[in-house]
Design a protein around this motif. Structure first.
Motif, PDB file in Angstrom:
ATOM      1  N   ARG A  28      17.892 -41.919 -72.047  1.00 47.82           N
ATOM      2  CA  ARG A  28      17.776 -40.676 -71.286  1.00 47.82           C
ATOM      3  C   ARG A  28      18.685 -40.746 -70.060  1.00 47.82           C
ATOM      4  O   ARG A  28      18.836 -41.797 -69.437  1.00 47.82           O
ATOM      5  N   ARG A  29      19.280 -39.602 -69.767  1.00 47.86           N
ATOM      6  CA  ARG A  29      20.241 -39.534 -68.667  1.00 47.86           C
ATOM      7  C   ARG A  29      19.641 -40.118 -67.391  1.00 47.86           C
ATOM      8  O   ARG A  29      18.520 -39.768 -67.016  1.00 47.86           O
ATOM      9  N   TRP A  30      20.361 -41.008 -66.766  1.00 45.94           N
ATOM     10  CA  TRP A  30      20.045 -41.656 -65.501  1.00 45.94           C
ATOM     11  C   TRP A  30      19.016 -42.783 -65.597  1.00 45.94           C
ATOM     12  O   TRP A  30      18.822 -43.506 -64.625  1.00 45.94           O
ATOM     13  N   LEU A  38      17.548 -50.627 -59.046  1.00 43.63           N
ATOM     14  CA  LEU A  38      16.349 -51.328 -58.570  1.00 43.63           C
ATOM     15  C   LEU A  38      16.407 -52.832 -58.849  1.00 43.63           C
ATOM     16  O   LEU A  38      15.474 -53.557 -58.534  1.00 43.63           O
ATOM     17  N   ARG A  39      17.503 -53.295 -59.418  1.00 42.26           N
ATOM     18  CA  ARG A  39      17.591 -54.687 -59.869  1.00 42.26           C
ATOM     19  C   ARG A  39      17.440 -55.705 -58.742  1.00 42.26           C
ATOM     20  O   ARG A  39      16.956 -56.805 -58.964  1.00 42.26           O
ATOM     21  N   ASP A  40      17.849 -55.339 -57.528  1.00 41.27           N
ATOM     22  CA  ASP A  40      17.799 -56.297 -56.418  1.00 41.27           C
ATOM     23  C   ASP A  40      16.602 -56.112 -55.497  1.00 41.27           C
ATOM     24  O   ASP A  40      16.485 -56.814 -54.499  1.00 41.27           O
ATOM     25  N   GLY A  41      15.735 -55.164 -55.795  1.00 40.00           N
ATOM     26  CA  GLY A  41      14.548 -54.978 -54.970  1.00 40.00           C
ATOM     27  C   GLY A  41      14.204 -53.521 -54.782  1.00 40.00           C
ATOM     28  O   GLY A  41      14.911 -52.622 -55.259  1.00 40.00           O
ATOM     29  N   PRO A  42      13.094 -53.266 -54.092  1.00 40.18           N
ATOM     30  CA  PRO A  42      12.597 -51.897 -53.907  1.00 40.18           C
ATOM     31  C   PRO A  42      13.592 -50.991 -53.183  1.00 40.18           C
ATOM     32  O   PRO A  42      14.347 -51.436 -52.326  1.00 40.18           O
ATOM     33  N   VAL A  43      13.543 -49.718 -53.573  1.00 39.97           N
ATOM     34  CA  VAL A  43      14.417 -48.697 -52.984  1.00 39.97           C
ATOM     35  C   VAL A  43      13.602 -47.409 -52.852  1.00 39.97           C
ATOM     36  O   VAL A  43      12.858 -47.047 -53.766  1.00 39.97           O
ATOM     37  N   GLY A  44      13.771 -46.730 -51.749  1.00 36.69           N
ATOM     38  CA  GLY A  44      13.117 -45.441 -51.552  1.00 36.69           C
ATOM     39  C   GLY A  44      13.793 -44.350 -52.375  1.00 36.69           C
ATOM     40  O   GLY A  44      14.953 -44.495 -52.789  1.00 36.69           O
ATOM     41  N   ALA A  45      13.080 -43.258 -52.610  1.00 36.40           N
ATOM     42  CA  ALA A  45      13.588 -42.170 -53.453  1.00 36.40           C
ATOM     43  C   ALA A  45      14.886 -41.584 -52.905  1.00 36.40           C
ATOM     44  O   ALA A  45      15.827 -41.332 -53.665  1.00 36.40           O
ATOM     45  N   ARG A  46      14.963 -41.366 -51.610  1.00 34.84           N
ATOM     46  CA  ARG A  46      16.178 -40.774 -51.022  1.00 34.84           C
ATOM     47  C   ARG A  46      17.381 -41.699 -51.219  1.00 34.84           C
ATOM     48  O   ARG A  46      18.453 -41.269 -51.640  1.00 34.84           O
ATOM     49  N   ASP A  47      17.204 -42.991 -50.944  1.00 34.80           N
ATOM     50  CA  ASP A  47      18.304 -43.946 -51.139  1.00 34.80           C
ATOM     51  C   ASP A  47      18.656 -44.077 -52.618  1.00 34.80           C
ATOM     52  O   ASP A  47      19.827 -44.204 -52.973  1.00 34.80           O
ATOM     53  N   LEU A  48      17.649 -44.052 -53.461  1.00 33.62           N
ATOM     54  CA  LEU A  48      17.894 -44.145 -54.896  1.00 33.62           C
ATOM     55  C   LEU A  48      18.728 -42.961 -55.371  1.00 33.62           C
ATOM     56  O   LEU A  48      19.686 -43.116 -56.128  1.00 33.62           O
ATOM     57  N   ARG A  49      18.399 -41.786 -54.897  1.00 33.57           N
ATOM     58  CA  ARG A  49      19.157 -40.589 -55.263  1.00 33.57           C
ATOM     59  C   ARG A  49      20.608 -40.696 -54.788  1.00 33.57           C
ATOM     60  O   ARG A  49      21.545 -40.364 -55.515  1.00 33.57           O
ATOM     61  N   THR A  50      20.813 -41.204 -53.579  1.00 34.97           N
ATOM     62  CA  THR A  50      22.165 -41.398 -53.054  1.00 34.97           C
ATOM     63  C   THR A  50      22.928 -42.405 -53.896  1.00 34.97           C
ATOM     64  O   THR A  50      24.085 -42.181 -54.249  1.00 34.97           O
ATOM     65  N   ARG A  51      22.283 -43.509 -54.235  1.00 36.28           N
ATOM     66  CA  ARG A  51      22.933 -44.538 -55.051  1.00 36.28           C
ATOM     67  C   ARG A  51      23.301 -44.019 -56.436  1.00 36.28           C
ATOM     68  O   ARG A  51      24.226 -44.522 -57.066  1.00 36.28           O
ATOM     69  N   CYS A  52      22.552 -43.026 -56.886  1.00 34.43           N
ATOM     70  CA  CYS A  52      22.805 -42.451 -58.216  1.00 34.43           C
ATOM     71  C   CYS A  52      23.670 -41.205 -58.105  1.00 34.43           C
ATOM     72  O   CYS A  52      23.496 -40.238 -58.868  1.00 34.43           O
ATOM     73  N   ASP A  53      24.585 -41.221 -57.163  1.00 31.87           N
ATOM     74  CA  ASP A  53      25.560 -40.140 -57.007  1.00 31.87           C
ATOM     75  C   ASP A  53      24.918 -38.775 -56.802  1.00 31.87           C
ATOM     76  O   ASP A  53      25.430 -37.766 -57.267  1.00 31.87           O
ATOM     77  N   GLY A  54      23.788 -38.753 -56.119  1.00 31.31           N
ATOM     78  CA  GLY A  54      23.166 -37.482 -55.772  1.00 31.31           C
ATOM     79  C   GLY A  54      22.599 -36.700 -56.936  1.00 31.31           C
ATOM     80  O   GLY A  54      22.673 -35.474 -56.939  1.00 31.31           O
ATOM     81  N   MET A  55      22.009 -37.386 -57.905  1.00 36.11           N
ATOM     82  CA  MET A  55      21.394 -36.654 -59.018  1.00 36.11           C
ATOM     83  C   MET A  55      20.341 -35.691 -58.483  1.00 36.11           C
ATOM     84  O   MET A  55      19.847 -35.871 -57.368  1.00 36.11           O
ATOM     85  N   SER A  56      20.015 -34.699 -59.256  1.00 30.81           N
ATOM     86  CA  SER A  56      19.060 -33.700 -58.783  1.00 30.81           C
ATOM     87  C   SER A  56      17.685 -34.342 -58.595  1.00 30.81           C
ATOM     88  O   SER A  56      17.304 -35.243 -59.339  1.00 30.81           O
ATOM     89  N   PRO A  57      16.952 -33.886 -57.587  1.00 31.34           N
ATOM     90  CA  PRO A  57      15.622 -34.446 -57.352  1.00 31.34           C
ATOM     91  C   PRO A  57      14.697 -34.281 -58.552  1.00 31.34           C
ATOM     92  O   PRO A  57      13.902 -35.168 -58.845  1.00 31.34           O
ATOM     93  N   SER A  58      14.808 -33.164 -59.251  1.00 31.43           N
ATOM     94  CA  SER A  58      13.916 -32.952 -60.397  1.00 31.43           C
ATOM     95  C   SER A  58      14.164 -33.975 -61.500  1.00 31.43           C
ATOM     96  O   SER A  58      13.221 -34.502 -62.092  1.00 31.43           O
TER      97      SER A  58
END
Length: 111
Positions: A28-30, A38-58
């Motif tokens: 599934r996409r993304w 998440l391979r190196d440790g916990p990440v917050g949703a906002r940072d995760l979205r940024t790391r994933c090139d700004g995928m849509s929140p939904s």
């Protein structure tokens, strides 16, 4: 949309073979990108979205729900997302693919 789990019909398998369920979930996409981030440790949703090139929140929250329901990630007390022991074992299983991909990749400055 249901979460692909072994033993239930999934894309490509009416029997829900474990490998087919894993391929459906991870295809599934993304999904793989989220797990990779998440391979190196916990990440917050906002940072995760940024790391994933700004995928849509939904899409982000849908994938987080699916990966959580599959037992691959959870949330820390501070609300960050982290791999579970099962997710860590998947990280370790995927690591050889990263090694292979680096071998497959042209050298920096090459083609």
């Amino acid at each position: 949309m249901t979460v692909p789990l072994p033993g239930r019909p999934v894309r490509g398998s009416r029997t829900g073979r474990p490998l087919m369920a894993a391929l459906d979930l991870l295809g599934r996409r993304w999904a793989l990108r989220i797990l990779w981030e998440l391979r190196d440790g916990p990440v917050g949703a906002r940072d995760l979205r940024t790391r994933c090139d700004g995928m849509s929140p939904s899409v982000l929250y849908q994938r987080l729900r699916e990966l959580g329901a599959a037992g691959l990630l959870g949330q820390t007390p501070s609300g960050q997302y982290a791999l579970t022991p099962l997710g860590l074992s998947l990280r370790d299983a995927i690591a050889p693919l990263d090694v292979w991909a680096r071998t497959w990749s042209p050298p920096e400055g090459g083609a």
